[in-house]
Enzyme design. Structure first.
Site, PDB file in Angstrom:
ATOM      1  N   HIS A 262      25.588  31.837  32.427  1.00 25.07           N
ATOM      2  CA  HIS A 262      26.903  31.432  32.647  1.00 25.07           C
ATOM      3  C   HIS A 262      27.294  30.353  31.585  1.00 25.07           C
ATOM      4  CE1 HIS A 262      30.591  30.554  34.329  1.00 25.07           C
ATOM      5  NE2 HIS A 262      30.494  29.116  34.168  1.00 25.07           N
ATOM      6  N   HIS A 299      30.377  22.231  40.508  1.00 29.85           N
ATOM      7  CA  HIS A 299      30.070  21.001  39.283  1.00 29.85           C
ATOM      8  C   HIS A 299      31.012  19.887  39.537  1.00 29.85           C
ATOM      9  CE1 HIS A 299      33.078  24.063  38.076  1.00 29.85           C
ATOM     10  NE2 HIS A 299      33.518  23.305  37.472  1.00 29.85           N
ATOM     11  N   ASP A 305      39.698  15.335  35.647  1.00 34.49           N
ATOM     12  CA  ASP A 305      40.267  15.973  36.613  1.00 34.49           C
ATOM     13  C   ASP A 305      40.486  17.427  35.922  1.00 34.49           C
ATOM     14  OD1 ASP A 305      40.401  13.695  37.962  1.00 34.49           O
ATOM     15  OD2 ASP A 305      42.790  14.215  38.369  1.00 34.49           O
ATOM     16  N   TYR A 315      40.921  36.124  39.302  1.00 34.29           N
ATOM     17  CA  TYR A 315      39.791  34.907  39.121  1.00 34.29           C
ATOM     18  C   TYR A 315      38.856  34.890  40.301  1.00 34.29           C
ATOM     19  CZ  TYR A 315      38.360  30.672  36.750  1.00 34.29           C
ATOM     20  OH  TYR A 315      37.470  29.710  35.911  1.00 34.29           O
ATOM     21  N   HIS A 337      33.458  20.615  43.014  1.00 32.23           N
ATOM     22  CA  HIS A 337      34.194  21.855  43.076  1.00 32.23           C
ATOM     23  C   HIS A 337      33.363  23.001  42.590  1.00 32.23           C
ATOM     24  CE1 HIS A 337      35.664  20.577  39.001  1.00 32.23           C
ATOM     25  NE2 HIS A 337      35.777  21.830  38.912  1.00 32.23           N
TER      26      HIS A 337
END
Length: 393
Positions: A262, A299, A305, A315, A337
């Site tokens: 990733h 992460h 933000d 998505y 998140h």
């Protein structure tokens, strides 16, 4: 913009006599950044661009800001906002803001007034519909998927041109927006590792030449707003050249950078602004390590933000959270998140993501504006919890 353009008629040498057919001089205007030390363009007007006949203070639509309290992730459904009879500038519904950037959304069906923002550049993303950007530099047509960069203090008008309203995400900077410096040579050429280049960039290619007198222009500046009346229409430029002008780039021309495992968001970066970045997530092949997990890991970006505008496809990391076309998610600093429950396992073995999204990462907290409250999905913050979990408070 990092490359030179010449449009219309210009003299062979700058700052020399350039005369109109009646023998009078064209009025030369230098528009430049950072006090003659950065990008600029020279424009040649039929009339003096300084000639105003009236000026008065103007009260713009109010924009309120409140902190993101209690601190939690947010989901905004922009398509739920009321956009009846809106123009693409004064009709903007402000969602998120800090001292570096304001983020707004609008579905516009009528032309805007003439407008100049003397506080910073605008980066517009056209979700759907079509839009014409008119300015002293000429006209620039945009379609769905286009970003348009409008430099600070450019007088412009936005005109929806399609059969449907122009749905627009507006990112208004308190400074300048451009390609990341790491994509450019010391002389401003796009380097080989850049995910887009000069061939992908469009600018005005002909003068607009509009006649008129006593023309109103709204100006936002550092102390408020002013309504000017110009003696002559500001779109009276017969030619210009330089490196500073409105330009467009399609998200569909962004070439994704992929890897065996990733890749983090910096590979998706498209523009940089003062204390924020803009990234493009586009359809792409994904990780090809045999044990790869293609969706993002959890992460916590302690300095920023993260706002994500979903503008097409599916998505993968957000599946099951109610995210849809036109959704905006906000994941603030101070909150870890990541993918929705089950997304990591579902993504194993997937080799292609069909997603389209625009991300804005800010390095100061984003406040919530009034329109955010109007279109928020109150259940979003709890979608990571186990089934049956009841939010506290």
């Amino acid at each position: 913009m990092p490359y030179y353009r010449s449009v219309g008629e210009v003299p062979r040498k700058r700052h020399t006599q350039f005369r109109q057919p009646d023998g009078t001089l064209y009025a030369e205007e230098l528009m430049g950044q950072e006090g003659f030390s950065a990008d600029s363009s020279l424009l040649y007007h039929r009339h003096a661009p300084t000639a105003i006949v009236a000026a008065e203070a103007y009260d713009p639509p109010a924009v309120t800001r409140v902190p993101n309290l209690p601190l939690k992730p947010r989901h905004l459904r922009t398509h739920q906002l009321d956009h009846t009879g809106a123009d693409p500038i004064l009709g903007r519904r402000y969602l998120l803001a800090n001292d570096d950037v304001r983020i707004a959304y609008v579905s516009a069906d009528r032309p805007s007034p003439l407008f100049r923002d003397a506080t910073g550049d605008h980066c517009l993303y056209l979700e759907s519909g079509a839009l014409r950007v008119e300015s002293p530099f000429g006209a620039l047509d945009a379609v769905a998927g286009d970003y348009v960069i409008i430099p600070t203090s450019t007088i412009h008008r936005l005109v929806p041109t399609g059969d449907e309203p122009a749905r627009l995400l507006a990112i208004e900077a308190a400074g300048h927006v451009g390609p990341p410096k790491r994509y450019l040579s010391v002389r401003g050429q796009f380097l080989e590792h850049s995910p887009y280049c000069e061939r992908d960039v469009r600018g005005p290619d002909a003068p607009l030449l509009v006649d008129g007198s006593d023309v109103e222009v709204l100006v936002r500046h550092r102390r408020g707003w002013t309504r000017y009346v110009y003696a002559h229409h500001p779109f009276d430029v017969v030619g210009w050249d330089g490196h500073l002008y409105p330009w467009a780039f399609s998200i569909h021309d962004f070439e994704p950078i992929t890897g065996r495992i990733h890749q983090p968001p910096p590979v998706h970066q498209t523009f940089q602004g003062p204390n924020f970045v803009i990234c493009s997530f586009v359809p792409r092949k994904v990780d090809y390590h045999p044990d790869a997990i293609p969706v993002p890991y959890h992460h916590h970006n302690v300095d920023s933000d993260e706002m994500l505008f979903y503008t097409g496809g599916n998505y993968e990391a957000r599946r099951g959270s109610g995210i849809g076309q036109g959704s905006i998610s906000l994941h603030p600093s101070g909150f870890t998140h990541g993918p929705q429950p089950g997304a990591a396992e579902r993504s194993i073995g997937v080799d292609f993501f069909d997603e389209l999204a625009v991300m804005v990462d800010t390095f100061r907290p984003l406040d919530l504006c009034a329109a955010a409250d109007e279109c928020e999905d109150p259940a979003y913050a709890w979608t990571w919890a186990r089934p049956g979990t009841t939010p506290a408070g």
